[in-house]
Every structure is written in C-alpha cells, then in structure tokens.
Design a protein around this motif. Structure first.
Motif, PDB file in Angstrom:
ATOM      1  N   GLU A  96       0.802  -1.227   0.000  1.00  0.00           N
ATOM      2  CA  GLU A  96       0.000   0.000   0.000  1.00  0.00           C
ATOM      3  C   GLU A  96       0.832   1.273   0.000  1.00  0.00           C
ATOM      4  O   GLU A  96       0.362   2.314  -0.489  1.00  0.00           O
ATOM      5  CB  GLU A  96      -0.931   0.006   1.212  1.00  0.00           C
ATOM      6  N   LEU A  97       2.058   1.224   0.513  1.00  0.00           N
ATOM      7  CA  LEU A  97       2.845   2.445   0.665  1.00  0.00           C
ATOM      8  C   LEU A  97       4.180   2.410  -0.089  1.00  0.00           C
ATOM      9  O   LEU A  97       4.461   3.283  -0.906  1.00  0.00           O
ATOM     10  CB  LEU A  97       3.105   2.713   2.155  1.00  0.00           C
ATOM     11  N   ALA A  98       5.012   1.418   0.201  1.00  0.00           N
ATOM     12  CA  ALA A  98       6.380   1.434  -0.326  1.00  0.00           C
ATOM     13  C   ALA A  98       6.438   1.222  -1.837  1.00  0.00           C
ATOM     14  O   ALA A  98       7.076   1.994  -2.564  1.00  0.00           O
ATOM     15  CB  ALA A  98       7.229   0.393   0.397  1.00  0.00           C
ATOM     16  N   LEU A  99       5.802   0.174  -2.336  1.00  0.00           N
ATOM     17  CA  LEU A  99       5.872  -0.092  -3.779  1.00  0.00           C
ATOM     18  C   LEU A  99       5.211   1.002  -4.613  1.00  0.00           C
ATOM     19  O   LEU A  99       5.764   1.386  -5.660  1.00  0.00           O
ATOM     20  CB  LEU A  99       5.260  -1.459  -4.097  1.00  0.00           C
ATOM     21  N   PRO A 100       4.057   1.543  -4.219  1.00  0.00           N
ATOM     22  CA  PRO A 100       3.515   2.674  -4.986  1.00  0.00           C
ATOM     23  C   PRO A 100       4.464   3.862  -5.035  1.00  0.00           C
ATOM     24  O   PRO A 100       4.591   4.520  -6.075  1.00  0.00           O
ATOM     25  CB  PRO A 100       2.222   3.015  -4.228  1.00  0.00           C
ATOM     26  N   ALA A 101       5.140   4.160  -3.910  1.00  0.00           N
ATOM     27  CA  ALA A 101       6.075   5.288  -3.883  1.00  0.00           C
ATOM     28  C   ALA A 101       7.278   5.021  -4.776  1.00  0.00           C
ATOM     29  O   ALA A 101       7.734   5.896  -5.520  1.00  0.00           O
ATOM     30  CB  ALA A 101       6.524   5.556  -2.451  1.00  0.00           C
ATOM     31  N   VAL A 102       7.806   3.802  -4.699  1.00  0.00           N
ATOM     32  CA  VAL A 102       8.953   3.433  -5.540  1.00  0.00           C
ATOM     33  C   VAL A 102       8.571   3.504  -7.014  1.00  0.00           C
ATOM     34  O   VAL A 102       9.324   4.013  -7.850  1.00  0.00           O
ATOM     35  CB  VAL A 102       9.447   2.018  -5.169  1.00  0.00           C
ATOM     36  N   TRP A 103       7.385   3.009  -7.334  1.00  0.00           N
ATOM     37  CA  TRP A 103       6.935   3.004  -8.731  1.00  0.00           C
ATOM     38  C   TRP A 103       6.739   4.421  -9.254  1.00  0.00           C
ATOM     39  O   TRP A 103       7.172   4.759 -10.356  1.00  0.00           O
ATOM     40  CB  TRP A 103       5.659   2.197  -8.852  1.00  0.00           C
ATOM     41  N   VAL A 161       3.082 -11.784   0.923  1.00  0.00           N
ATOM     42  CA  VAL A 161       1.867 -11.091   1.359  1.00  0.00           C
ATOM     43  C   VAL A 161       1.550  -9.934   0.415  1.00  0.00           C
ATOM     44  O   VAL A 161       0.411  -9.761  -0.023  1.00  0.00           O
ATOM     45  CB  VAL A 161       2.021 -10.579   2.806  1.00  0.00           C
ATOM     46  N   ALA A 162       2.568  -9.130   0.081  1.00  0.00           N
ATOM     47  CA  ALA A 162       2.357  -7.981  -0.803  1.00  0.00           C
ATOM     48  C   ALA A 162       1.865  -8.426  -2.173  1.00  0.00           C
ATOM     49  O   ALA A 162       0.923  -7.843  -2.736  1.00  0.00           O
ATOM     50  CB  ALA A 162       3.647  -7.177  -0.938  1.00  0.00           C
ATOM     51  N   ALA A 163       2.486  -9.464  -2.739  1.00  0.00           N
ATOM     52  CA  ALA A 163       2.086  -9.946  -4.068  1.00  0.00           C
ATOM     53  C   ALA A 163       0.689 -10.543  -4.035  1.00  0.00           C
ATOM     54  O   ALA A 163      -0.078 -10.420  -5.005  1.00  0.00           O
ATOM     55  CB  ALA A 163       3.094 -10.965  -4.574  1.00  0.00           C
ATOM     56  N   ARG A 176      -5.195  -9.465  -5.464  1.00  0.00           N
ATOM     57  CA  ARG A 176      -6.598  -9.298  -5.091  1.00  0.00           C
ATOM     58  C   ARG A 176      -7.150  -7.929  -5.486  1.00  0.00           C
ATOM     59  O   ARG A 176      -8.341  -7.658  -5.283  1.00  0.00           O
ATOM     60  CB  ARG A 176      -6.754  -9.459  -3.576  1.00  0.00           C
ATOM     61  N   SER A 177      -6.301  -7.058  -6.000  1.00  0.00           N
ATOM     62  CA  SER A 177      -6.708  -5.675  -6.234  1.00  0.00           C
ATOM     63  C   SER A 177      -6.177  -5.189  -7.576  1.00  0.00           C
ATOM     64  O   SER A 177      -5.673  -5.979  -8.375  1.00  0.00           O
ATOM     65  CB  SER A 177      -6.182  -4.784  -5.102  1.00  0.00           C
ATOM     66  N   SER A 178      -6.305  -3.901  -7.793  1.00  0.00           N
ATOM     67  CA  SER A 178      -5.713  -3.258  -8.967  1.00  0.00           C
ATOM     68  C   SER A 178      -4.684  -2.264  -8.457  1.00  0.00           C
ATOM     69  O   SER A 178      -4.979  -1.076  -8.262  1.00  0.00           O
ATOM     70  CB  SER A 178      -6.791  -2.538  -9.795  1.00  0.00           C
ATOM     71  N   PRO A 179      -3.455  -2.716  -8.192  1.00  0.00           N
ATOM     72  CA  PRO A 179      -2.453  -1.856  -7.565  1.00  0.00           C
ATOM     73  C   PRO A 179      -2.037  -0.699  -8.458  1.00  0.00           C
ATOM     74  O   PRO A 179      -2.189  -0.754  -9.683  1.00  0.00           O
ATOM     75  CB  PRO A 179      -1.276  -2.808  -7.314  1.00  0.00           C
ATOM     76  N   THR A 180      -1.506   0.334  -7.832  1.00  0.00           N
ATOM     77  CA  THR A 180      -1.041   1.503  -8.574  1.00  0.00           C
ATOM     78  C   THR A 180       0.331   1.279  -9.181  1.00  0.00           C
ATOM     79  O   THR A 180       0.849   2.148  -9.865  1.00  0.00           O
ATOM     80  CB  THR A 180      -1.001   2.733  -7.660  1.00  0.00           C
ATOM     81  N   TYR A 181       0.921   0.146  -8.908  1.00  0.00           N
ATOM     82  CA  TYR A 181       2.207  -0.226  -9.501  1.00  0.00           C
ATOM     83  C   TYR A 181       2.005  -1.463 -10.367  1.00  0.00           C
ATOM     84  O   TYR A 181       1.001  -2.181 -10.236  1.00  0.00           O
ATOM     85  CB  TYR A 181       3.253  -0.500  -8.417  1.00  0.00           C
ATOM     86  N   LYS A 182       2.948  -1.724 -11.260  1.00  0.00           N
ATOM     87  CA  LYS A 182       2.853  -2.883 -12.144  1.00  0.00           C
ATOM     88  C   LYS A 182       3.815  -3.962 -11.657  1.00  0.00           C
ATOM     89  O   LYS A 182       5.029  -3.767 -11.655  1.00  0.00           O
ATOM     90  CB  LYS A 182       3.196  -2.484 -13.582  1.00  0.00           C
ATOM     91  N   LEU A 183       3.267  -5.092 -11.247  1.00  0.00           N
ATOM     92  CA  LEU A 183       4.063  -6.223 -10.763  1.00  0.00           C
ATOM     93  C   LEU A 183       4.043  -7.321 -11.809  1.00  0.00           C
ATOM     94  O   LEU A 183       2.975  -7.777 -12.225  1.00  0.00           O
ATOM     95  CB  LEU A 183       3.475  -6.737  -9.443  1.00  0.00           C
ATOM     96  N   ASP A 189      -3.416 -16.242  -4.352  1.00  0.00           N
ATOM     97  CA  ASP A 189      -3.923 -15.082  -5.093  1.00  0.00           C
ATOM     98  C   ASP A 189      -2.849 -14.381  -5.921  1.00  0.00           C
ATOM     99  O   ASP A 189      -3.137 -13.382  -6.602  1.00  0.00           O
ATOM    100  CB  ASP A 189      -4.546 -14.075  -4.126  1.00  0.00           C
ATOM    101  N   ILE A 190      -1.639 -14.868  -5.874  1.00  0.00           N
ATOM    102  CA  ILE A 190      -0.548 -14.253  -6.645  1.00  0.00           C
ATOM    103  C   ILE A 190      -0.715 -14.600  -8.119  1.00  0.00           C
ATOM    104  O   ILE A 190      -0.819 -15.777  -8.479  1.00  0.00           O
ATOM    105  CB  ILE A 190       0.815 -14.714  -6.102  1.00  0.00           C
ATOM    106  N   ARG A 191      -0.711 -13.585  -8.972  1.00  0.00           N
ATOM    107  CA  ARG A 191      -1.049 -13.772 -10.381  1.00  0.00           C
ATOM    108  C   ARG A 191       0.132 -13.550 -11.324  1.00  0.00           C
ATOM    109  O   ARG A 191      -0.051 -13.433 -12.532  1.00  0.00           O
ATOM    110  CB  ARG A 191      -2.209 -12.847 -10.762  1.00  0.00           C
ATOM    111  N   VAL A 192       1.345 -13.475 -10.758  1.00  0.00           N
ATOM    112  CA  VAL A 192       2.536 -13.286 -11.581  1.00  0.00           C
ATOM    113  C   VAL A 192       3.408 -14.535 -11.533  1.00  0.00           C
ATOM    114  O   VAL A 192       3.192 -15.441 -10.717  1.00  0.00           O
ATOM    115  CB  VAL A 192       3.345 -12.059 -11.112  1.00  0.00           C
ATOM    116  N   GLN A 193       4.384 -14.584 -12.404  1.00  0.00           N
ATOM    117  CA  GLN A 193       5.310 -15.708 -12.436  1.00  0.00           C
ATOM    118  C   GLN A 193       6.147 -15.746 -11.153  1.00  0.00           C
ATOM    119  O   GLN A 193       6.491 -14.708 -10.596  1.00  0.00           O
ATOM    120  CB  GLN A 193       6.219 -15.604 -13.648  1.00  0.00           C
ATOM    121  N   VAL A 194       6.501 -16.948 -10.717  1.00  0.00           N
ATOM    122  CA  VAL A 194       7.211 -17.128  -9.452  1.00  0.00           C
ATOM    123  C   VAL A 194       8.447 -17.998  -9.652  1.00  0.00           C
ATOM    124  O   VAL A 194       8.364 -19.092 -10.226  1.00  0.00           O
ATOM    125  CB  VAL A 194       6.297 -17.785  -8.387  1.00  0.00           C
ATOM    126  N   LEU A 195       9.577 -17.511  -9.155  1.00  0.00           N
ATOM    127  CA  LEU A 195      10.820 -18.280  -9.113  1.00  0.00           C
ATOM    128  C   LEU A 195      11.151 -18.513  -7.641  1.00  0.00           C
ATOM    129  O   LEU A 195      11.467 -17.575  -6.905  1.00  0.00           O
ATOM    130  CB  LEU A 195      11.957 -17.515  -9.804  1.00  0.00           C
TER     131      LEU A 195
END
Length: 318
Positions: free
Chosen positions: A103-110, A136-138, A143-150, A237-243
């Motif tokens: 909610e805070l760090a990744l939006p600011a970084v992005w 947890v963040a991913a 579950r949402s539409s984040p303001t950053y692109k993951l 709920d993680i919708r991106v590729q995972v290594l």
C-alpha cells in the motif's frame, strides 16, 4: 556503487534503502521492457545484505544488463520508519509489513522510478522473512488493482515448515512476543546464515559484518509460529510468475520433496512457477559460492517477466 535511497511515503513516513540505477548496458536486450527489481531483505539483516562485497552483490549484473535495482529497508530497519504498535489489528508482523509494502512502499517506488528509469514493471525479490513479506504484498496485489505494475516474484530461503529449534534459544522454553529486541551473535548468525558446511561459502563474506542488524521477537515468532498458518492464503492469489529457490543445507526449514511440492503448488493463480531445491547451498544463497549463478538466474527471470508482462499488456489493449 550503491546510492542511498530515501522516499517519503503517502502517510508521511520514510522508507530508506539503496539503489543501483546505472542504465548503460553492455548487452542489447531483445525486448524494450525494463524490469525494476525491488529487493526485500530477510530478518536480522538490512538492505546491504544484497551488496556485501564485490563477489556477493547485485550491482555487477545490474550494471552489465542495465536492469535497475532498489533494495529497501523494511520498517524498523535502517532509517525506515517503524510501523506503529499493533493495537486492534489481527494481522501478524509479516502481514502488516506486507501490507505496508503493497500500500505504501511499492507505490512510492513506482511513482518515483517508473518514468525516470523507463521501467515497465516491478519484479519483487524477497529473501527469508523478506520473502514472507513479499508473498503477502504480491497476494494483496493479486486481489486488487495496484497503482504499480508487478510482473514477477522471486523467493529464496523460505518454506512452509520452519524448524523452530535454532531460534528457540532467544525465547526460552516457550515462544512468545514480548516486544524485545533480539541481538543475534555474530557466530550464531554465520552458522545459521551459511549452514554447517564451510565448503559452501567463503567465510570472508562475514568479515565486514556489513548488512547485519538486530531484529525483534515479533519477527522471529511470526516466521516460526504464525507463518505456516496463513502463507498459502496469500500465495493462492498471486497472479505473476514465481521463481522459488531454497538451499538443501538450509538449517531454518524442514525441506524435502514433499515440502517443496507443497510450497510450489500453493501458487494456484500464477501462470508459471518454478520450485527448486538447490544442491550444496545454505540458507543465504546470496552469501554462498553459488551467489553469482543464482543472481544471474534472477536477473534473467526478471527480464523474462518484464517482456512477457509488456507483451500481454499490449495484447489486452487490442
């Protein structure tokens, strides 16, 4: 050379860290997509744990490939503002830090970096406790539409079945949260971080004590006791590729083929998951002799994620 990072977040608090932002690659990439790799450190270490020395650092590959990297200090580490005391919250230590990251760090970084660095998406890389926070963040992002692109998630030194014995010495007979600071002795830190086999790592990696930090009993309690009860609720709920990678000499987790399969199959919404138990590797892969090969794989994965994500966005617009 790493540059210090300090960003003011939307709630007025501060996140600090280090950045590797040189973009003069020595190779020409096949895709114009550029990942921003965001690093989340483990417990009792800070953002410098990804930049220990010339042999154990994300910097050379960041510069060679032209992939920008930001290593964040989690709340309570470095100069990052600690989270306020939990009062009525039912969330655990790691859950609260994951929500802070989402909610805070990744939006600011992005917001700060996406345009200036020409980054097209974020690939999140969490080590140990930091891997829990990143999970947890991913999951929240899924579950949402984040303001950053993951576009991708890298996890290391993490599992679903912790061995509580190693850290129990700091709690006594019973695990409990008292709010105390835990100072990890240097010798104990080296034994747990690098494993019991000296052949797996260069002992010089610990000589400077760079990146070392204190931790809290709440953090240790969560990863040992609470984490197994909720991690899969976020993973699904993680919708991106995972290594996902863990060393077979990791002494902080119970590891076998079944636990590796259990962890990997929990990412039910991910389009691609690789789960691997690395041979002759300790808890901190980044401190081992296999650091260079592992990080090269991480950066390659990040480039793949960014390219795939960019292509899919273009197809969705058509």
């Amino acid at each position: 050379m790493a540059q210090p990072l300090s960003l003011k977040l939307a709630d007025g608090t501060i996140v600090t860290g280090s950045s590797f932002l040189k973009q003069a690659p020595l190779v020409t990439q096949s895709s114009p997509a550029i990942p921003l790799v965001v690093l989340i450190h483990g417990g009792s270490v800070d953002c410098d744990s990804f930049d220990i020395d010339e042999k154990h650092s994300v910097r050379p590959l960041s510069e060679f490939l032209g992939v920008p990297v930001i290593s964040l200090n989690r709340p309570g580490y470095g100069g990052t503002t600690p989270l306020p005391p939990a009062t009525d919250s039912k969330e655990t230590y790691i859950q609260r830090q994951g929500r802070w990251l989402h909610e805070l760090a990744l939006p600011a970084v992005w917001t700060e970096s996406s345009k200036t660095l020409n980054a097209t998406s974020i690939v999140l890389y969490g080590c140990s406790v930091g891997g829990g926070v990143a999970t947890v963040a991913a999951g929240l992002a899924g579950r949402s539409s984040p303001t950053y692109k993951l576009s991708g998630l890298v996890l290391s030194a993490l599992g679903c079945s912790p061995d509580t014995a190693p850290m129990s010495r700091f709690f006594g007979d019973n695990y409990a949260i008292t709010g105390k600071v835990i100072e990890i002795p240097h010798e104990f830190r080296q034994k747990q971080a690098a494993g019991p086999h000296a052949a797996l790592f260069d002992v010089s990696v610990f000589s400077s004590r760079r990146g070392e930090s204190n931790t809290s009993d709440a953090e240790v309690y969560d990863i040992n006791i609470q984490w197994p009860t909720y991690w899969s609720d976020y993973a699904k709920d993680i919708r991106v590729q995972v290594l996902y990678s863990v060393g077979d000499a990791d002494t902080l987790w119970h590891l076998n083929a079944d636990t590796m399969h259990e962890f990997g199959r929990a990412f039910k919404s991910s389009p691609w998951v690789e789960s691997r138990l690395m041979t002759n590797v300790p808890h901190h892969i980044e401190y081992s002799y296999q650091c260079s090969g592992f990080l090269l794989r991480v950066f390659g994965f990040a480039l793949e994620c960014a390219a795939s994500f960019e292509i899919q966005e273009g197809r969705n617009r058509q």
